[in-house]
Design a protein around this motif. Structure first.
Motif, PDB file in Angstrom:
ATOM      1  N   ARG A 114     -58.908  12.266  44.231  1.00 37.64           N
ATOM      2  CA  ARG A 114     -57.711  11.539  44.663  1.00 37.64           C
ATOM      3  C   ARG A 114     -56.875  11.051  43.475  1.00 37.64           C
ATOM      4  O   ARG A 114     -55.657  11.124  43.509  1.00 37.64           O
ATOM      5  N   SER A 115     -57.502  10.564  42.447  1.00 33.26           N
ATOM      6  CA  SER A 115     -56.746  10.026  41.321  1.00 33.26           C
ATOM      7  C   SER A 115     -56.197  11.151  40.460  1.00 33.26           C
ATOM      8  O   SER A 115     -56.670  12.291  40.499  1.00 33.26           O
ATOM      9  N   HIS A 116     -55.172  10.835  39.664  1.00 35.32           N
ATOM     10  CA  HIS A 116     -54.582  11.813  38.755  1.00 35.32           C
ATOM     11  C   HIS A 116     -55.642  12.342  37.793  1.00 35.32           C
ATOM     12  O   HIS A 116     -55.738  13.558  37.549  1.00 35.32           O
ATOM     13  N   GLU A 117     -56.466  11.447  37.280  1.00 29.61           N
ATOM     14  CA  GLU A 117     -57.514  11.846  36.336  1.00 29.61           C
ATOM     15  C   GLU A 117     -58.535  12.748  37.006  1.00 29.61           C
ATOM     16  O   GLU A 117     -58.941  13.779  36.459  1.00 29.61           O
ATOM     17  N   GLY A 118     -58.963  12.369  38.217  1.00 32.89           N
ATOM     18  CA  GLY A 118     -59.948  13.169  38.927  1.00 32.89           C
ATOM     19  C   GLY A 118     -59.455  14.576  39.200  1.00 32.89           C
ATOM     20  O   GLY A 118     -60.186  15.563  39.049  1.00 32.89           O
ATOM     21  N   LYS A 119     -58.189  14.693  39.596  1.00 32.77           N
ATOM     22  CA  LYS A 119     -57.620  16.017  39.859  1.00 32.77           C
ATOM     23  C   LYS A 119     -57.565  16.860  38.588  1.00 32.77           C
ATOM     24  O   LYS A 119     -57.834  18.063  38.616  1.00 32.77           O
ATOM     25  N   LEU A 120     -57.215  16.228  37.467  1.00 31.90           N
ATOM     26  CA  LEU A 120     -57.184  16.955  36.197  1.00 31.90           C
ATOM     27  C   LEU A 120     -58.579  17.441  35.813  1.00 31.90           C
ATOM     28  O   LEU A 120     -58.758  18.586  35.358  1.00 31.90           O
ATOM     29  N   GLN A 121     -59.572  16.593  36.005  1.00 28.53           N
ATOM     30  CA  GLN A 121     -60.935  16.948  35.634  1.00 28.53           C
ATOM     31  C   GLN A 121     -61.450  18.110  36.472  1.00 28.53           C
ATOM     32  O   GLN A 121     -62.090  19.035  35.965  1.00 28.53           O
ATOM     33  N   ASP A 162     -53.835  37.520  33.247  1.00 27.14           N
ATOM     34  CA  ASP A 162     -54.458  36.376  33.919  1.00 27.14           C
ATOM     35  C   ASP A 162     -55.302  35.560  32.953  1.00 27.14           C
ATOM     36  O   ASP A 162     -55.315  34.326  33.003  1.00 27.14           O
ATOM     37  N   ARG A 163     -56.011  36.256  32.071  1.00 21.37           N
ATOM     38  CA  ARG A 163     -56.847  35.527  31.118  1.00 21.37           C
ATOM     39  C   ARG A 163     -55.985  34.639  30.220  1.00 21.37           C
ATOM     40  O   ARG A 163     -56.320  33.490  29.954  1.00 21.37           O
ATOM     41  N   ARG A 164     -54.839  35.180  29.780  1.00 23.96           N
ATOM     42  CA  ARG A 164     -53.943  34.399  28.939  1.00 23.96           C
ATOM     43  C   ARG A 164     -53.369  33.215  29.722  1.00 23.96           C
ATOM     44  O   ARG A 164     -53.263  32.110  29.208  1.00 23.96           O
ATOM     45  N   MET A 165     -53.026  33.459  30.998  1.00 19.93           N
ATOM     46  CA  MET A 165     -52.465  32.402  31.822  1.00 19.93           C
ATOM     47  C   MET A 165     -53.487  31.279  32.059  1.00 19.93           C
ATOM     48  O   MET A 165     -53.168  30.095  31.988  1.00 19.93           O
ATOM     49  N   ILE A 166     -54.733  31.664  32.325  1.00 16.78           N
ATOM     50  CA  ILE A 166     -55.782  30.668  32.546  1.00 16.78           C
ATOM     51  C   ILE A 166     -56.087  29.903  31.264  1.00 16.78           C
ATOM     52  O   ILE A 166     -56.247  28.687  31.272  1.00 16.78           O
ATOM     53  N   ASP A 167     -56.145  30.621  30.139  1.00 19.41           N
ATOM     54  CA  ASP A 167     -56.389  29.952  28.855  1.00 19.41           C
ATOM     55  C   ASP A 167     -55.291  28.937  28.551  1.00 19.41           C
ATOM     56  O   ASP A 167     -55.571  27.837  28.065  1.00 19.41           O
ATOM     57  N   ASP A 168     -54.037  29.297  28.848  1.00 20.19           N
ATOM     58  CA  ASP A 168     -52.926  28.362  28.632  1.00 20.19           C
ATOM     59  C   ASP A 168     -53.066  27.144  29.552  1.00 20.19           C
ATOM     60  O   ASP A 168     -52.826  26.002  29.138  1.00 20.19           O
ATOM     61  N   ALA A 169     -53.468  27.385  30.807  1.00 17.03           N
ATOM     62  CA  ALA A 169     -53.639  26.280  31.756  1.00 17.03           C
ATOM     63  C   ALA A 169     -54.778  25.361  31.325  1.00 17.03           C
ATOM     64  O   ALA A 169     -54.684  24.132  31.455  1.00 17.03           O
ATOM     65  N   ILE A 170     -55.867  25.941  30.794  1.00 13.71           N
ATOM     66  CA  ILE A 170     -56.983  25.138  30.295  1.00 13.71           C
ATOM     67  C   ILE A 170     -56.523  24.255  29.140  1.00 13.71           C
ATOM     68  O   ILE A 170     -56.841  23.057  29.083  1.00 13.71           O
ATOM     69  N   LYS A 171     -55.739  24.834  28.230  1.00 22.08           N
ATOM     70  CA  LYS A 171     -55.244  24.078  27.073  1.00 22.08           C
ATOM     71  C   LYS A 171     -54.362  22.916  27.527  1.00 22.08           C
ATOM     72  O   LYS A 171     -54.513  21.781  27.054  1.00 22.08           O
ATOM     73  N   ARG A 172     -53.441  23.171  28.470  1.00 23.93           N
ATOM     74  CA  ARG A 172     -52.554  22.111  28.961  1.00 23.93           C
ATOM     75  C   ARG A 172     -53.341  21.014  29.664  1.00 23.93           C
ATOM     76  O   ARG A 172     -53.077  19.817  29.476  1.00 23.93           O
ATOM     77  N   THR A 173     -54.315  21.408  30.474  1.00 23.87           N
ATOM     78  CA  THR A 173     -55.105  20.423  31.219  1.00 23.87           C
ATOM     79  C   THR A 173     -55.923  19.562  30.268  1.00 23.87           C
ATOM     80  O   THR A 173     -56.037  18.341  30.458  1.00 23.87           O
ATOM     81  N   ARG A 174     -56.488  20.171  29.230  1.00 20.62           N
ATOM     82  CA  ARG A 174     -57.259  19.407  28.244  1.00 20.62           C
ATOM     83  C   ARG A 174     -56.361  18.402  27.514  1.00 20.62           C
ATOM     84  O   ARG A 174     -56.781  17.254  27.269  1.00 20.62           O
ATOM     85  N   GLU A 175     -55.154  18.815  27.178  1.00 19.54           N
ATOM     86  CA  GLU A 175     -54.224  17.908  26.498  1.00 19.54           C
ATOM     87  C   GLU A 175     -53.871  16.719  27.378  1.00 19.54           C
ATOM     88  O   GLU A 175     -53.797  15.578  26.900  1.00 19.54           O
ATOM     89  N   ARG A 176     -53.674  16.973  28.662  1.00 21.01           N
ATOM     90  CA  ARG A 176     -53.359  15.873  29.579  1.00 21.01           C
ATOM     91  C   ARG A 176     -54.555  14.943  29.750  1.00 21.01           C
ATOM     92  O   ARG A 176     -54.402  13.727  29.865  1.00 21.01           O
ATOM     93  N   LEU A 177     -55.767  15.514  29.746  1.00 19.79           N
ATOM     94  CA  LEU A 177     -56.968  14.676  29.871  1.00 19.79           C
ATOM     95  C   LEU A 177     -57.176  13.815  28.632  1.00 19.79           C
ATOM     96  O   LEU A 177     -57.677  12.684  28.733  1.00 19.79           O
ATOM     97  N   VAL A 178     -56.810  14.337  27.464  1.00 19.06           N
ATOM     98  CA  VAL A 178     -56.915  13.537  26.237  1.00 19.06           C
ATOM     99  C   VAL A 178     -56.059  12.279  26.366  1.00 19.06           C
ATOM    100  O   VAL A 178     -56.489  11.182  25.982  1.00 19.06           O
ATOM    101  N   LYS A 179     -54.864  12.410  26.915  1.00 29.10           N
ATOM    102  CA  LYS A 179     -53.988  11.252  27.107  1.00 29.10           C
ATOM    103  C   LYS A 179     -54.610  10.256  28.084  1.00 29.10           C
ATOM    104  O   LYS A 179     -54.559   9.047  27.863  1.00 29.10           O
ATOM    105  N   VAL A 180     -55.191  10.776  29.153  1.00 29.75           N
ATOM    106  CA  VAL A 180     -55.829   9.905  30.143  1.00 29.75           C
ATOM    107  C   VAL A 180     -57.003   9.160  29.513  1.00 29.75           C
ATOM    108  O   VAL A 180     -57.186   7.958  29.716  1.00 29.75           O
ATOM    109  N   LYS A 181     -57.819   9.878  28.709  1.00 37.49           N
ATOM    110  CA  LYS A 181     -58.957   9.241  28.047  1.00 37.49           C
ATOM    111  C   LYS A 181     -58.483   8.164  27.074  1.00 37.49           C
ATOM    112  O   LYS A 181     -59.123   7.119  26.928  1.00 37.49           O
ATOM    113  N   ARG A 182     -57.352   8.410  26.413  1.00 38.03           N
ATOM    114  CA  ARG A 182     -56.810   7.411  25.496  1.00 38.03           C
ATOM    115  C   ARG A 182     -56.417   6.144  26.262  1.00 38.03           C
ATOM    116  O   ARG A 182     -56.673   5.019  25.814  1.00 38.03           O
ATOM    117  N   GLN A 183     -55.809   6.335  27.427  1.00 36.54           N
ATOM    118  CA  GLN A 183     -55.432   5.192  28.259  1.00 36.54           C
ATOM    119  C   GLN A 183     -56.667   4.423  28.715  1.00 36.54           C
ATOM    120  O   GLN A 183     -56.684   3.195  28.702  1.00 36.54           O
TER     121      GLN A 183
END
Length: 386
Positions: A114-121, A162-183
């Motif tokens: 439900r939470s933004h963080e949970g969905k990212l994880q 598809d592999r490139r697209m998924i790898d890019d999505a993984i990178k973006r999601t990890r970057e967003r999670l880093v911000k959440v962890k910082r918060q």
């Protein structure tokens, strides 16, 4: 018979001689139901080692195909993790979609976050899992892709795209999670500056953690008799009397046998509540005959996240679900976990039995951790939260 909206599935478990094998596939069935599926048949078999190509061998794969046709199953679920090649080979051999316990847990998490963080994880864990499955049959991959962009025809070129697209999505999601962890780190430092005593509720999924949380803090966190009813950490203030004041109480995601490593990694920020706790309320379903193994599984995850050395209080819950006189072992003061004595207490979060004793025990632990107080300090302690 399953209702019309639920996909009928055949459950398969393979006994490799490990101590936690569930011969009745009861937990896999509960996971399937939690994901909105309907188990229509079950098959358990024994092997010394997995078959490299089909996991179960061709003879047993024939039996699975026949059983699935007999019961009208539209999908096959394995209780163990399958390699991408085994999954692809089984689907071709049986002629039905084949999934494993890992994907099933990921699907449940995706439905419940439900939470933004949970969905990212959850998204990160799903992307990591999917990145290993690009060799699978394309029609099945299309069915599972869950919002990862449009796909064209099959072939190596499409797989690489598809592999490139998924790898890019993984990178973006990890970057967003880093911000959440910082918060979350900022919030945690604020709590530390306030010298708040932190208690985290942990335990096997469906042990009654959220029900206990609600009973302690008079909250309305979602609680249901199903696996993984809670995914997002909820924190409230718990008032423990005038001498103690308020402490911080967090309800965390439940643990489970063979929790996918991707989820342990992806939920690091959420499980950080447990790592940073002063005390872990380790909730145990006293009505489950397999509770010793469930305790051991929780301990394994606590070791993985670096929380194994935190003081624990074992809370044997669901006394209301036990027959009179059927308490697990005697009402002893201590129980050994990982060779160390751990205090334990027996309660029913639903009926309220033992809850007063639990509050008193938590107050004693908070006072002991705080140490000697200066004169008049008790008068400055916060009162009950509104």
């Amino acid at each position: 018979m399953p209702d019309g909206s639920a996909t009928p599935v055949l459950l398969v478990g393979v006994d490799f001689g490990l101590p936690h094998f569930d011969g009745e596939l009861e937990e896999l069935g509960l996971l399937a139901q939690a994901a909105g599926l309907a188990p229509v048949a079950r098959l358990a078999c024994k092997r010394k080692v997995p078959d490299a190509a089909l996991f179960v061998g061709s003879g047993k794969a024939d039996e699975i195909r026949t059983l699935a046709q007999m019961h009208g199953a539209q999908e096959v679920l394995f209780d163990q993790a399958l390699s991408p090649a085994q999954q692809r080979n089984l689907e071709r051999y049986i002629g039905l979609p084949v999934n494993d316990r890992t994907l099933l847990i990921l699907e449940i998490f995706a439905q419940r976050a439900r939470s933004h963080e949970g969905k990212l994880q959850v998204e990160l864990a799903r992307l990591q899992y999917l990145s290993t499955r690009l060799v699978r049959r394309w029609s099945h991959l299309e069915r599972q892709r869950g919002g990862i962009g449009a796909r064209g025809g099959p072939g190596e070129r499409q797989i690489e795209l598809d592999r490139r697209m998924i790898d890019d999505a993984i990178k973006r999601t990890r970057e967003r999670l880093v911000k959440v962890k910082r918060q979350r780190g900022t919030q945690r430092r604020q709590r530390e500056r306030r010298e708040t005593f932190n208690i985290s509720i942990v335990g096997y999924t469906n042990a009654g953690k959220s029900t206990l949380f609600n009973a302690l803090v008079k909250a309305r966190a979602y609680a249901a008799n199903q696996l993984f009813a809670t995914l997002d950490t909820t924190t409230r203030q718990l008032y423990l009397g005038q001498d103690v004041g308020s402490v911080s109480l967090s309800d965390t995601v439940g643990f489970i046998r063979d929790l996918p490593h991707g989820l342990v990694d992806a939920f690091e920020a959420t499980l950080q509540e447990a790592v940073d706790a002063d005390v872990l309320l380790h909730v145990v379903d006293a009505s489950n005959p397999g509770y010793p193994e469930q305790i051991a599984q929780v301990q394994r995850v606590l070791h993985e996240i670096g929380a194994a050395d935190i003081t624990q209080l074992l809370v044997f819950n669901k006394l209301d679900a036990l027959e009179p006189g059927a308490l697990p072992a005697a009402l002893q003061d201590e129980y050994e976990v990982d060779g160390r004595p751990v205090d334990r207490i027996f309660v029913s979060a639903r009926s309220g039995a033992g809850m007063a004793a639990l509050r008193e025990q938590l107050a004693r632990m908070a006072l002991a951790a705080r140490g000697p107080m200066s004169p008049g300090a008790a008068a400055e302690l916060p009162g009950p939260a509104d």
